[in-house]
Design a protein around this motif. Structure first.
Motif: not given
Length: 162
Positions: A23-25, A31-38
């Motif tokens: 779950a942590e991974t 979070l990384a995907i959402v951040s880079y996509a944004a």
């Protein structure tokens, strides 16, 4: 020639067994995907408006209402080039999210600036007026050339990032 002696073995201190839950991974990855996509979307929007500043007329009107193929090709190639730069920045981040986001933002802005300079240079050096191109209703050879230039600049910038 005498053989080189093998290096002596040294003891390695034991590393504590650190277990990371699935779950942590997944949470960090999401979070990384959402951040880079944004960030990628923000850079694409910035790129769109910078192109809009260089091209005469309202770019969204030229594309949506007038269906101008030259404006569409130039905008599409410029945004594809920004996408290449963003992807290369993500690739080169090595999993360091904060540093990767900052590098992606900076390199994305540099790529947008370089493409803008290239469009202005085409006006001045090559005698290919972007302003004239986007007033033409038919797809022009100069638009194709400038589109390829956008992609080449994006690719060059992307490889420089890596």
């Amino acid at each position: 020639m005498s053989p080189t002696p093998a290096p002596a073995l040294t003891s390695v201190p034991s590393v504590p067994d650190v277990t990371v839950s699935l779950a942590e991974t997944l949470g960090r990855g999401a979070l990384a995907i959402v951040s880079y996509a944004a960030l990628g979307v923000i850079l694409l929007i910035i790129g769109f408006y910078v192109i809009d500043l260089v091209i005469p007329g309202k770019l969204s009107r030229l594309i949506k209402e007038e269906r101008n193929p030259n404006a569409t090709l130039l905008t599409g190639s410029g945004l594809a080039a920004v996408g290449l730069i963003v992807a290369a920045s993500i690739w080169s981040s090595g999993g360091a999210l904060h540093e990767g986001l900052l590098a992606t933002f900076v390199f994305g802005l540099v790529g947008i600036a370089v493409q803008t300079v290239a469009m202005v240079a085409f006006d001045k050096v090559a005698g290919i007026s972007v302003r004239d191109l986007v007033t033409e209703p038919e797809l022009q050879p100069g638009s194709r050339l400038l589109a390829v230039t956008h992609l080449a600049i994006g690719l060059i910038t992307a490889v420089a990032v890596i």
